[in-house]
Enzyme design. Sequence first.
Site, PDB file in Angstrom:
ATOM      1  N   ASP A  21     -13.946  19.916   0.033  1.00 39.24           N
ATOM      2  CA  ASP A  21     -13.868  21.064   0.422  1.00 39.24           C
ATOM      3  C   ASP A  21     -14.421  22.137  -0.851  1.00 39.24           C
ATOM      4  OD1 ASP A  21     -14.443  23.418   1.880  1.00 39.24           O
ATOM      5  OD2 ASP A  21     -12.311  23.520   2.397  1.00 39.24           O
ATOM      6  N   ASN A  69     -20.215  21.204  11.494  1.00 37.11           N
ATOM      7  CA  ASN A  69     -21.163  21.568  10.352  1.00 37.11           C
ATOM      8  C   ASN A  69     -22.700  21.851  10.849  1.00 37.11           C
ATOM      9  OD1 ASN A  69     -19.602  19.690   7.620  1.00 37.11           O
ATOM     10  ND2 ASN A  69     -19.240  21.905   8.335  1.00 37.11           N
ATOM     11  N   SER A 197      -8.925  20.169  10.110  1.00 36.66           N
ATOM     12  CA  SER A 197     -10.107  20.157  10.461  1.00 36.66           C
ATOM     13  C   SER A 197     -10.848  19.108  11.126  1.00 36.66           C
ATOM     14  CB  SER A 197     -10.971  20.579   9.122  1.00 36.66           C
ATOM     15  OG  SER A 197     -10.591  21.880   8.586  1.00 36.66           O
TER      16      SER A 197
HETATM   17  C1  FPP Z   1     -17.534  21.449   2.064  1.00 33.84           C
HETATM   18  O1  FPP Z   1     -17.843  22.619   1.098  1.00 33.84           O
HETATM   19  C2  FPP Z   1     -18.420  20.331   1.807  1.00 33.84           C
HETATM   20  C3  FPP Z   1     -19.346  19.933   2.933  1.00 33.84           C
HETATM   21  C4  FPP Z   1     -19.320  20.415   4.147  1.00 33.84           C
HETATM   22  C5  FPP Z   1     -20.310  18.953   2.404  1.00 33.84           C
HETATM   23  C6  FPP Z   1     -19.805  17.756   1.563  1.00 33.84           C
HETATM   24  C7  FPP Z   1     -21.042  17.199   1.042  1.00 33.84           C
HETATM   25  C8  FPP Z   1     -21.303  16.878  -0.210  1.00 33.84           C
HETATM   26  C9  FPP Z   1     -20.245  16.774  -1.130  1.00 33.84           C
HETATM   27  C10 FPP Z   1     -22.546  16.251  -0.552  1.00 33.84           C
HETATM   28  C11 FPP Z   1     -23.251  15.118   0.041  1.00 33.84           C
HETATM   29  C12 FPP Z   1     -22.151  14.034   0.278  1.00 33.84           C
HETATM   30  C13 FPP Z   1     -22.514  12.654  -0.084  1.00 33.84           C
HETATM   31  C14 FPP Z   1     -21.708  11.773   0.475  1.00 33.84           C
HETATM   32  C15 FPP Z   1     -23.492  12.196  -0.975  1.00 33.84           C
HETATM   33  P1  FPP Z   1     -18.078  24.015   1.828  1.00 33.84           P
HETATM   34  O2  FPP Z   1     -19.365  23.982   2.114  1.00 33.84           O
HETATM   35  O3  FPP Z   1     -17.315  24.014   3.037  1.00 33.84           O
HETATM   36  O4  FPP Z   1     -17.349  24.986   0.912  1.00 33.84           O
HETATM   37  P2  FPP Z   1     -16.922  26.486   0.954  1.00 33.84           P
HETATM   38  O5  FPP Z   1     -15.768  26.274   1.802  1.00 33.84           O
HETATM   39  O6  FPP Z   1     -16.202  26.991  -0.392  1.00 33.84           O
HETATM   40  O7  FPP Z   1     -17.924  27.307   1.661  1.00 33.84           O
END
Ligand code: FPP
Length: 246
Positions: A21, A69, A197
Amino acid sequence: MSNLSAINTDRLPKHIAIIMDGNGRWAKQRGKFRVFGHERGTRSVREITECCAEIGIENLTLYAFSTENWNRPKIEVQTLMKLLISSLKKEINTLIDNDIKLSAIGNLDALPKKVFSELNDVIEKTKSNSRMTLTLALSYGSRDEIVSAFKAISTKVKNNIISPEKIDEYIINEHLYTRNLPDVDLLIRTSGEQRISNFLLWQIAYAELYFTDVLWPDFGKEDLYEAIVNYQNRERRFGKTSEQLT
Ligand code: FPP
Protein backbone atom coordinates in the site's frame (compact mmCIF):
# COMPACT_ATOMS: atom_id res chain seq x y z
CA MET A 1 17.54 -0.80 10.51
CA SER A 2 18.02 -4.57 10.55
CA ASN A 3 20.38 -6.51 8.38
CA LEU A 4 20.51 -10.07 7.13
CA SER A 5 22.76 -11.27 9.98
CA ALA A 6 20.04 -10.37 12.52
CA ILE A 7 17.73 -13.03 11.04
CA ASN A 8 17.58 -16.51 12.54
CA THR A 9 17.40 -18.74 9.46
CA ASP A 10 16.12 -21.67 11.57
CA ARG A 11 12.93 -19.79 12.43
CA LEU A 12 11.87 -18.22 9.18
CA PRO A 13 8.21 -17.62 8.41
CA LYS A 14 7.15 -20.21 5.81
CA HIS A 15 4.63 -17.87 4.28
CA ILE A 16 4.82 -14.08 4.08
CA ALA A 17 1.88 -12.13 2.67
CA ILE A 18 2.10 -8.43 1.84
CA ILE A 19 -0.51 -5.71 1.33
CA MET A 20 1.52 -3.37 -0.88
CA ASP A 21 0.00 0.00 0.00
CA GLY A 22 0.97 3.63 -0.48
CA ASN A 23 1.89 3.84 -4.18
CA GLY A 24 -0.57 6.68 -4.80
CA ARG A 25 0.64 8.73 -1.83
CA TRP A 26 4.27 8.16 -2.78
CA ALA A 27 3.57 9.66 -6.21
CA LYS A 28 1.48 12.53 -4.81
CA GLN A 29 4.29 13.51 -2.42
CA ARG A 30 6.42 14.02 -5.53
CA GLY A 31 3.75 15.96 -7.42
CA LYS A 32 3.25 13.07 -9.88
CA PHE A 33 0.28 11.03 -11.06
CA ARG A 34 -0.67 7.95 -9.01
CA VAL A 35 0.41 5.59 -11.78
CA PHE A 36 3.99 6.78 -11.30
CA GLY A 37 3.80 5.28 -7.81
CA HIS A 38 2.59 1.96 -9.20
CA GLU A 39 5.49 1.94 -11.64
CA ARG A 40 7.95 2.45 -8.80
CA GLY A 41 6.05 -0.18 -6.81
CA THR A 42 7.07 -2.82 -9.33
CA ARG A 43 10.72 -2.20 -8.33
CA SER A 44 9.87 -3.11 -4.75
CA VAL A 45 8.05 -6.22 -5.99
CA ARG A 46 11.26 -7.30 -7.72
CA GLU A 47 13.55 -6.47 -4.79
CA ILE A 48 11.35 -8.13 -2.16
CA THR A 49 10.78 -11.23 -4.30
CA GLU A 50 14.51 -11.72 -4.85
CA CYS A 51 15.25 -11.00 -1.21
CA CYS A 52 12.68 -13.56 0.04
CA ALA A 53 14.15 -16.21 -2.26
CA GLU A 54 17.68 -15.42 -1.06
CA ILE A 55 16.74 -15.66 2.62
CA GLY A 56 14.89 -18.95 2.12
CA ILE A 57 11.23 -17.90 2.45
CA GLU A 58 9.19 -20.64 0.77
CA ASN A 59 6.02 -18.68 0.01
CA LEU A 60 5.44 -15.02 -0.75
CA THR A 61 1.94 -13.77 -1.57
CA LEU A 62 1.41 -10.22 -2.84
CA TYR A 63 -1.91 -8.36 -2.91
CA ALA A 64 -1.56 -6.80 -6.37
CA PHE A 65 -5.19 -6.06 -7.27
CA SER A 66 -8.36 -6.49 -5.22
CA THR A 67 -11.92 -7.11 -6.38
CA GLU A 68 -12.62 -3.56 -5.11
CA ASN A 69 -9.78 -2.07 -7.18
CA TRP A 70 -11.92 -2.50 -10.34
CA ASN A 71 -13.79 0.60 -9.09
CA ARG A 72 -10.72 2.84 -9.46
CA PRO A 73 -10.58 5.34 -12.38
CA LYS A 74 -10.41 3.48 -15.70
CA ILE A 75 -7.02 4.93 -16.60
CA GLU A 76 -5.50 3.68 -13.32
CA VAL A 77 -6.95 0.17 -13.83
CA GLN A 78 -5.65 0.11 -17.40
CA THR A 79 -2.18 1.22 -16.28
CA LEU A 80 -2.08 -1.43 -13.55
CA MET A 81 -3.02 -4.10 -16.10
CA LYS A 82 -0.35 -2.85 -18.52
CA LEU A 83 2.20 -2.84 -15.70
CA LEU A 84 1.32 -6.42 -14.91
CA ILE A 85 1.84 -7.51 -18.51
CA SER A 86 5.16 -5.66 -18.82
CA SER A 87 6.40 -6.94 -15.43
CA LEU A 88 5.51 -10.53 -16.32
CA LYS A 89 7.34 -10.23 -19.65
CA LYS A 90 10.32 -8.51 -18.04
CA GLU A 91 10.67 -10.77 -15.01
CA ILE A 92 10.09 -14.23 -16.45
CA ASN A 93 13.83 -14.87 -16.76
CA THR A 94 14.50 -13.63 -13.21
CA LEU A 95 11.86 -16.06 -11.98
CA ILE A 96 13.41 -18.92 -13.94
CA ASP A 97 17.00 -18.01 -12.88
CA ASN A 98 15.97 -17.88 -9.22
CA ASP A 99 13.95 -21.13 -9.37
CA ILE A 100 10.75 -19.27 -8.41
CA LYS A 101 7.32 -20.66 -9.28
CA LEU A 102 4.63 -18.11 -10.14
CA SER A 103 1.08 -18.69 -9.06
CA ALA A 104 -2.07 -16.55 -8.95
CA ILE A 105 -5.19 -16.43 -6.79
CA GLY A 106 -8.43 -14.55 -7.34
CA ASN A 107 -11.19 -14.29 -9.89
CA LEU A 108 -8.74 -14.59 -12.77
CA ASP A 109 -11.51 -14.85 -15.38
CA ALA A 110 -12.24 -11.16 -14.72
CA LEU A 111 -8.77 -10.14 -15.94
CA PRO A 112 -8.34 -8.75 -19.45
CA LYS A 113 -7.51 -11.56 -21.91
CA LYS A 114 -3.95 -10.29 -22.50
CA VAL A 115 -3.14 -10.30 -18.77
CA PHE A 116 -4.73 -13.72 -18.34
CA SER A 117 -2.73 -15.29 -21.17
CA GLU A 118 0.59 -13.66 -20.17
CA LEU A 119 0.01 -14.78 -16.59
CA ASN A 120 -0.77 -18.36 -17.64
CA ASP A 121 2.29 -18.40 -19.85
CA VAL A 122 4.59 -17.48 -16.92
CA ILE A 123 2.76 -19.88 -14.58
CA GLU A 124 3.25 -22.69 -17.10
CA LYS A 125 6.93 -21.90 -17.71
CA THR A 126 7.77 -21.77 -13.99
CA LYS A 127 5.56 -24.62 -12.74
CA SER A 128 8.45 -26.98 -11.99
CA ASN A 129 10.44 -24.41 -9.98
CA SER A 130 10.70 -25.23 -6.30
CA ARG A 131 12.81 -22.75 -4.34
CA MET A 132 9.93 -20.36 -3.65
CA THR A 133 6.31 -19.85 -4.72
CA LEU A 134 5.39 -16.28 -5.58
CA THR A 135 1.61 -15.91 -5.56
CA LEU A 136 -0.05 -12.82 -7.00
CA ALA A 137 -3.49 -12.02 -5.66
CA LEU A 138 -5.29 -10.55 -8.67
CA SER A 139 -8.92 -9.54 -8.76
CA TYR A 140 -8.82 -11.14 -5.33
CA GLY A 141 -11.25 -10.70 -2.46
CA SER A 142 -11.29 -12.98 0.53
CA ARG A 143 -15.07 -12.94 0.95
CA ASP A 144 -15.43 -13.69 -2.76
CA GLU A 145 -13.05 -16.64 -2.28
CA ILE A 146 -15.07 -17.92 0.70
CA VAL A 147 -18.34 -17.58 -1.27
CA SER A 148 -16.79 -19.66 -4.11
CA ALA A 149 -15.70 -22.30 -1.61
CA PHE A 150 -19.25 -22.44 -0.12
CA LYS A 151 -20.72 -22.87 -3.60
CA ALA A 152 -18.27 -25.64 -4.55
CA ILE A 153 -18.79 -27.50 -1.27
CA SER A 154 -22.59 -27.23 -1.37
CA THR A 155 -22.63 -28.54 -4.95
CA LYS A 156 -20.64 -31.56 -3.74
CA VAL A 157 -23.05 -32.02 -0.84
CA LYS A 158 -26.00 -31.85 -3.24
CA ASN A 159 -24.38 -34.47 -5.47
CA ASN A 160 -23.60 -36.73 -2.49
CA ILE A 161 -19.83 -36.36 -2.95
CA ILE A 162 -19.39 -34.91 0.55
CA SER A 163 -21.68 -35.51 3.52
CA PRO A 164 -22.37 -32.37 5.63
CA GLU A 165 -20.96 -34.05 8.78
CA LYS A 166 -17.62 -34.47 7.02
CA ILE A 167 -17.16 -30.72 6.44
CA ASP A 168 -14.21 -29.55 8.49
CA GLU A 169 -11.38 -26.99 8.32
CA TYR A 170 -9.40 -29.26 6.00
CA ILE A 171 -12.25 -29.50 3.48
CA ILE A 172 -12.87 -25.76 3.56
CA ASN A 173 -9.15 -25.13 3.05
CA GLU A 174 -9.15 -27.49 0.07
CA HIS A 175 -11.79 -25.35 -1.66
CA LEU A 176 -9.98 -22.02 -1.27
CA TYR A 177 -7.73 -20.55 -3.99
CA THR A 178 -4.83 -21.03 -1.56
CA ARG A 179 -5.33 -24.81 -1.22
CA ASN A 180 -1.68 -25.45 -2.10
CA LEU A 181 -0.25 -22.90 0.33
CA PRO A 182 0.43 -23.15 4.05
CA ASP A 183 -1.28 -20.66 6.40
CA VAL A 184 0.23 -17.17 6.47
CA ASP A 185 2.82 -16.72 9.24
CA LEU A 186 3.58 -13.05 8.73
CA LEU A 187 1.30 -10.44 7.17
CA ILE A 188 2.92 -7.11 6.32
CA ARG A 189 1.05 -3.95 5.36
CA THR A 190 2.95 -0.87 4.25
CA SER A 191 1.97 2.83 4.36
CA GLY A 192 0.69 3.16 7.91
CA GLU A 193 -2.84 1.81 7.34
CA GLN A 194 -3.80 -0.82 9.89
CA ARG A 195 -6.48 -2.92 8.26
CA ILE A 196 -6.78 -6.20 6.39
CA SER A 197 -8.88 -5.01 3.42
CA ASN A 198 -10.46 -8.36 2.56
CA PHE A 199 -7.11 -10.16 2.18
CA LEU A 200 -6.70 -13.86 3.12
CA LEU A 201 -9.17 -13.67 6.03
CA TRP A 202 -9.22 -17.45 6.59
CA GLN A 203 -5.49 -17.93 6.02
CA ILE A 204 -4.31 -15.28 8.53
CA ALA A 205 -6.11 -16.86 11.51
CA TYR A 206 -2.81 -17.19 13.42
CA ALA A 207 -0.58 -14.86 11.41
CA GLU A 208 1.54 -12.21 13.09
CA LEU A 209 0.54 -8.79 11.78
CA TYR A 210 3.20 -6.19 11.00
CA PHE A 211 2.36 -2.63 10.04
CA THR A 212 4.96 -0.14 8.85
CA ASP A 213 4.68 3.52 7.85
CA VAL A 214 7.05 2.97 4.91
CA LEU A 215 5.24 3.44 1.59
CA TRP A 216 5.45 0.45 -0.77
CA PRO A 217 7.76 2.09 -3.39
CA ASP A 218 10.25 2.80 -0.56
CA PHE A 219 9.96 -0.68 1.00
CA GLY A 220 13.29 -2.46 0.49
CA LYS A 221 15.41 -5.31 1.77
CA GLU A 222 16.26 -3.69 5.13
CA ASP A 223 12.57 -3.06 5.78
CA LEU A 224 11.84 -6.72 5.08
CA TYR A 225 14.66 -7.85 7.40
CA GLU A 226 13.20 -5.60 10.11
CA ALA A 227 9.74 -7.15 9.70
CA ILE A 228 11.20 -10.68 9.92
CA VAL A 229 13.32 -9.86 13.00
CA ASN A 230 10.23 -8.33 14.63
CA TYR A 231 8.28 -11.53 13.80
CA GLN A 232 11.04 -13.70 15.27
CA ASN A 233 10.92 -11.77 18.54
CA ARG A 234 7.26 -12.56 19.05
CA GLU A 235 5.91 -15.59 20.88
CA ARG A 236 3.39 -17.49 18.76
CA ARG A 237 1.11 -19.31 21.17
CA PHE A 238 -1.67 -20.60 18.88
CA GLY A 239 -4.08 -20.37 21.82
CA LYS A 240 -1.77 -22.11 24.32
CA THR A 241 -0.04 -20.57 27.36
CA SER A 242 3.64 -19.55 27.39
CA GLU A 243 4.35 -22.35 29.90
CA GLN A 244 2.86 -24.98 27.62
CA LEU A 245 5.18 -23.88 24.84
CA THR A 246 8.33 -24.34 26.95
C1 FPP B 1 -1.86 0.13 -3.37
O1 FPP B 1 -1.41 1.46 -3.39
C2 FPP B 1 -1.33 -0.63 -4.48
C3 FPP B 1 -2.07 -1.22 -5.48
C4 FPP B 1 -3.54 -1.16 -5.52
C5 FPP B 1 -1.45 -1.94 -6.58
C6 FPP B 1 -0.16 -2.66 -6.31
C7 FPP B 1 0.51 -2.87 -7.61
C8 FPP B 1 1.82 -2.80 -7.86
C9 FPP B 1 2.84 -2.61 -6.82
C10 FPP B 1 2.35 -2.88 -9.26
C11 FPP B 1 2.07 -4.11 -10.05
C12 FPP B 1 2.28 -5.40 -9.36
C13 FPP B 1 3.04 -6.45 -9.78
C14 FPP B 1 2.91 -7.71 -9.03
C15 FPP B 1 3.97 -6.39 -10.90
P1 FPP B 1 -2.51 2.63 -3.46
O2 FPP B 1 -2.68 3.00 -4.89
O3 FPP B 1 -3.76 2.21 -2.78
O4 FPP B 1 -1.78 3.78 -2.67
P2 FPP B 1 -2.49 4.93 -1.81
O5 FPP B 1 -3.18 4.27 -0.66
O6 FPP B 1 -1.33 5.78 -1.37
O7 FPP B 1 -3.45 5.65 -2.71
